[in-house]
Design a protein around this motif. Structure first.
Motif, mmCIF file in Angstrom:
data_model
loop_
_atom_site.group_PDB
_atom_site.id
_atom_site.type_symbol
_atom_site.label_atom_id
_atom_site.label_comp_id
_atom_site.label_asym_id
_atom_site.label_seq_id
_atom_site.Cartn_x
_atom_site.Cartn_y
_atom_site.Cartn_z
ATOM 1 N N LEU A 129 63.851 47.141 137.669
ATOM 2 C CA LEU A 129 63.065 46.029 137.123
ATOM 3 C C LEU A 129 62.009 46.503 136.127
ATOM 4 O O LEU A 129 61.233 45.698 135.628
ATOM 5 N N ARG A 130 61.979 47.804 135.872
ATOM 6 C CA ARG A 130 60.992 48.420 134.984
ATOM 7 C C ARG A 130 59.566 48.135 135.470
ATOM 8 O O ARG A 130 58.688 47.733 134.729
ATOM 9 N N LEU A 131 59.402 48.363 136.774
ATOM 10 C CA LEU A 131 58.104 48.226 137.422
ATOM 11 C C LEU A 131 57.670 49.558 138.000
ATOM 12 O O LEU A 131 58.490 50.426 138.282
ATOM 13 N N GLY A 132 56.358 49.714 138.166
ATOM 14 C CA GLY A 132 55.801 50.858 138.855
ATOM 15 C C GLY A 132 54.822 50.384 139.913
ATOM 16 O O GLY A 132 54.441 49.208 139.939
ATOM 17 N N PHE A 133 54.403 51.319 140.786
ATOM 18 C CA PHE A 133 53.422 50.973 141.813
ATOM 19 C C PHE A 133 52.368 52.063 141.899
ATOM 20 O O PHE A 133 52.667 53.248 141.786
ATOM 21 N N LEU A 134 51.128 51.636 142.120
ATOM 22 C CA LEU A 134 49.962 52.499 142.107
ATOM 23 C C LEU A 134 49.167 52.313 143.386
ATOM 24 O O LEU A 134 48.889 51.180 143.794
ATOM 25 N N GLY A 135 48.781 53.418 144.023
ATOM 26 C CA GLY A 135 47.928 53.356 145.196
ATOM 27 C C GLY A 135 46.491 53.704 144.848
ATOM 28 O O GLY A 135 46.172 54.853 144.572
ATOM 29 N N MET A 136 45.623 52.697 144.852
ATOM 30 C CA MET A 136 44.186 52.868 144.670
ATOM 31 C C MET A 136 43.491 51.748 145.435
ATOM 32 O O MET A 136 44.134 50.803 145.897
ATOM 33 N N GLY A 137 42.166 51.825 145.547
ATOM 34 C CA GLY A 137 41.450 50.801 146.289
ATOM 35 C C GLY A 137 41.164 49.541 145.505
ATOM 36 O O GLY A 137 41.001 48.470 146.094
ATOM 37 N N ILE A 204 32.837 56.932 157.455
ATOM 38 C CA ILE A 204 33.327 58.268 157.130
ATOM 39 C C ILE A 204 34.721 58.167 156.522
ATOM 40 O O ILE A 204 35.043 58.855 155.536
ATOM 41 N N ALA A 205 35.555 57.296 157.091
ATOM 42 C CA ALA A 205 36.873 57.056 156.495
ATOM 43 C C ALA A 205 36.729 56.482 155.092
ATOM 44 O O ALA A 205 37.456 56.871 154.169
ATOM 45 N N THR A 206 35.791 55.564 154.912
ATOM 46 C CA THR A 206 35.559 54.986 153.582
ATOM 47 C C THR A 206 35.212 56.093 152.589
ATOM 48 O O THR A 206 35.731 56.114 151.462
ATOM 49 N N ALA A 207 34.358 57.023 153.004
ATOM 50 C CA ALA A 207 33.951 58.102 152.106
ATOM 51 C C ALA A 207 35.111 59.033 151.796
ATOM 52 O O ALA A 207 35.335 59.409 150.637
ATOM 53 N N LEU A 208 35.871 59.428 152.812
ATOM 54 C CA LEU A 208 36.982 60.353 152.612
ATOM 55 C C LEU A 208 38.064 59.774 151.706
ATOM 56 O O LEU A 208 38.689 60.499 150.918
ATOM 57 N N PHE A 209 38.296 58.473 151.814
ATOM 58 C CA PHE A 209 39.384 57.821 151.086
ATOM 59 C C PHE A 209 38.906 57.112 149.823
ATOM 60 O O PHE A 209 39.693 56.417 149.175
ATOM 61 N N ALA A 210 37.640 57.286 149.458
ATOM 62 C CA ALA A 210 37.077 56.560 148.312
ATOM 63 C C ALA A 210 37.903 56.789 147.052
ATOM 64 O O ALA A 210 38.025 57.912 146.572
ATOM 65 N N ASP A 211 38.455 55.706 146.516
ATOM 66 C CA ASP A 211 39.349 55.828 145.366
ATOM 67 C C ASP A 211 39.398 54.512 144.590
ATOM 68 O O ASP A 211 40.465 53.980 144.303
ATOM 69 N N SER A 212 38.225 53.992 144.270
ATOM 70 C CA SER A 212 38.190 52.762 143.463
ATOM 71 C C SER A 212 36.967 52.766 142.542
ATOM 72 O O SER A 212 36.068 51.940 142.668
ATOM 73 N N PRO A 213 36.952 53.711 141.578
ATOM 74 C CA PRO A 213 35.769 53.871 140.734
ATOM 75 C C PRO A 213 35.801 53.096 139.419
ATOM 76 O O PRO A 213 34.843 53.198 138.643
ATOM 77 N N PHE A 214 36.894 52.341 139.162
ATOM 78 C CA PHE A 214 37.033 51.680 137.868
ATOM 79 C C PHE A 214 37.155 50.166 138.033
ATOM 80 O O PHE A 214 37.792 49.673 138.961
ATOM 81 N N THR A 215 36.548 49.451 137.109
ATOM 82 C CA THR A 215 36.706 48.006 136.994
ATOM 83 C C THR A 215 36.925 47.661 135.527
ATOM 84 O O THR A 215 36.122 48.043 134.668
ATOM 85 N N LEU A 223 32.161 54.651 144.121
ATOM 86 C CA LEU A 223 33.321 55.483 144.418
ATOM 87 C C LEU A 223 34.348 54.698 145.227
ATOM 88 O O LEU A 223 35.549 54.889 145.080
ATOM 89 N N SER A 224 33.863 53.797 146.078
ATOM 90 C CA SER A 224 34.744 52.836 146.742
ATOM 91 C C SER A 224 34.233 51.427 146.453
ATOM 92 O O SER A 224 33.506 50.823 147.256
ATOM 93 N N PRO A 429 38.658 61.475 145.961
ATOM 94 C CA PRO A 429 39.653 61.089 144.960
ATOM 95 C C PRO A 429 39.054 60.319 143.792
ATOM 96 O O PRO A 429 39.468 60.500 142.639
ATOM 97 N N ALA A 430 38.067 59.475 144.077
ATOM 98 C CA ALA A 430 37.418 58.724 143.004
ATOM 99 C C ALA A 430 36.731 59.656 142.016
ATOM 100 O O ALA A 430 36.816 59.466 140.792
ATOM 101 N N GLU A 431 36.044 60.660 142.528
ATOM 102 C CA GLU A 431 35.338 61.589 141.644
ATOM 103 C C GLU A 431 36.312 62.413 140.810
ATOM 104 O O GLU A 431 36.025 62.747 139.650
#
Length: 454
Positions: A129-137, A204-215, A223-224, A429-431
């Motif tokens: 289908l010419r689609l991709g998928f991205l994992g971020m927050g 602590i999980a929020t900090a370790l997995f922080a991966d949403s630094p862009f809008t 960072l999350s 990951p965000a950094e």
């Protein structure tokens, strides 16, 4: 977000039934299982826009394509809006974020096989289908008004209600992705201890997995950002649940909390009846304005429980809800982190010793501070990085004592390696993405779709 409940339509005539429903989740240790859920953003390879529901390259086409792998379609008003197979399901978030709600599995090895199999199946259909998928927050590029909406009655009601109770609820619905794990408890006392530990350590999980630094293509100062969004979504159904740490907490107190969470809907005869803002207590009396004279069923109660969004949620199990979505290895690391802490008695004791003297102010400072500062947030003369290192050490030991090995003789503790690396580097990951954005990407957010897609 959950699909309609399939709980038997047993009428509720007494509050005690609601308490008994939570208690019915108790399981002996031999029956404890691990249910992992994760969401991801779809995008069209040519223009990076999120796919709509309709069309030859739409989300419904993707779902139909996945049926070749033995998934059974689930329809709402004649449209395929979900899939089911062997205790797992594929569902849609409001803007078409694709969610795998995994089966109840015995160990993390099985979880990682399940996730990998799913991503491989999605990739095969998405390529066509010419689609991709991205994992971020958080959706890194597109504005809220550019996100599509899926044709689900539940989301229509929530879309109308959210702006009345917070400024970021529609962003939560359309522009966030998470990974979470669902874990069992043996007794009410076991539930209480696990609830308290997981709620205190959720930041602590929020900090370790922080991966949403862009809008919208630019750094957003967090960072999350996904975690920050929950602070202005709906105060009636989010937060740290301070009462969990009070003496006497148990099933009854959680039922009282849920009864005070305003309703969204009642699902009757295939239709979502709008009850937004109304009281389940009135429903118990047959006085719900949306359904006058009608009493709720356990199906209504089960559905209502899915409309509370605290950092840790109880249904007939506990849900850890604090992490941003991410790549394959972190989708395996999240359940490993919590299983290591909660499914081994010595680890659970050590984790409780780590957090038992946290004050309410400290718990809130962690929750409020990690979305922006993550591992660098100061805490008790050190930082959250120090706290994360201690929690990971406990989790690793818990997984090693579980001694669940794969066919190569490897235990589950290796699934924590990505988190150990994050703590050792002191960089989320965000950094890392921010460094790329300001460096070799030259401010081009489109690079994230090419370099971090599954």
């Amino acid at each position: 977000m959950s699909s309609p409940s399939h709980t038997a339509d047993t009428p509720i005539t007494d509050r005690a039934q609601l308490v008994a429903y939570l208690a019915s989740g108790e399981k002996p240790r031999a029956d404890w299982r691990i249910g992992t859920e994760h969401e991801k953003f779809g995008f069209r390879l040519d223009d990076l826009r999120p796919p709509t529901f309709d069309g030859e390259r739409g989300i419904e086409a993707l779902l139909k394509g996945l049926t070749r792998f033995g998934w059974d379609p689930v329809e709402e008003k004649g449209r395929v809006i979900a899939l089911s197979r062997d205790g797992a399901s594929v569902t849609l978030e409001p803007a078409g974020q694709l969610e795998l709600s995994g089966a109840a599995l015995e160990n993390i090895h099985q979880t990682c096989v399940e996730v990998g199999t799913h991503l491989n199946e999605v990739r095969q259909v998405a390529d066509e289908l010419r689609l991709g998928f991205l994992g971020m927050g958080f959706q890194p590029k597109w504005r809220r008004e550019e996100m599509p909406w899926m044709p689900k009655g539940r989301y229509r009601i929530m879309k109308s209600y959210m702006p009345r109770v917070g400024s970021l609820g529609l962003d939560m619905m359309t522009r966030t992705c998470t990974v979470q794990v669902n874990l069992d408890y043996a007794t009410e006392a076991d539930m209480v201890k696990k609830f308290r530990v997981s709620l205190a350590l959720q930041p602590i999980a929020t900090a370790l997995f922080a991966d949403s630094p862009f809008t919208e293509g630019r750094p957003n100062g967090y960072l999350s950002y996904r975690s920050h969004i929950w602070t202005d979504t709906d105060a009636d159904r989010t937060g740290m649940l301070d009462f969990v740490f009070e003496d006497g907490f148990g099933y009854e107190r959680y039922v009282d909390y849920l009864l005070d969470v305003p309703m969204y809907f009642s699902y009757r005869d295939g239709v979502y009846v709008d009850a937004s803002g109304q009281s389940f207590r009135d429903f118990l009396r047959g006085e719900l304005p949306a359904l006058p004279g009608v009493l709720p069923t356990l199906g209504d109660w089960s559905d209502h429980m899915t409309t509370a969004f605290p950092e840790v949620r109880m249904k007939k199990f506990l849900e850890m809800r604090g992490a941003d979505g991410g790549p394959w290895n972190r989708l395996c690391a999240l359940p490993a982190f919590w299983v290591g802490l909660l499914y081994d008695d010595a680890a659970l004791d050590a984790a409780w010793d780590l957090v038992r003297d946290f004050t309410m102010a400290e718990r809130h400072a962690l929750r409020d501070g990690v979305p922006k500062h993550a591992l660098k947030l100061p805490f008790r003369g050190g930082t959250v990085r120090d706290l994360a290192a201690q929690a990971l050490k406990i989790s690793v030991a818990g997984l090693r004592r579980r001694a669940v090995h794969n066919s190569r003789g490897v235990d589950e503790s290796g699934f924590l390696d990505p988190l150990v690396e994050i703590v050792e580097a002191g960089q989320t990951p965000a950094e890392r993405k921010l460094a790329l954005f300001h460096g070799e990407w030259n401010g081009d957010i489109d690079r994230v779709f090419r370099e971090f897609a599954y």
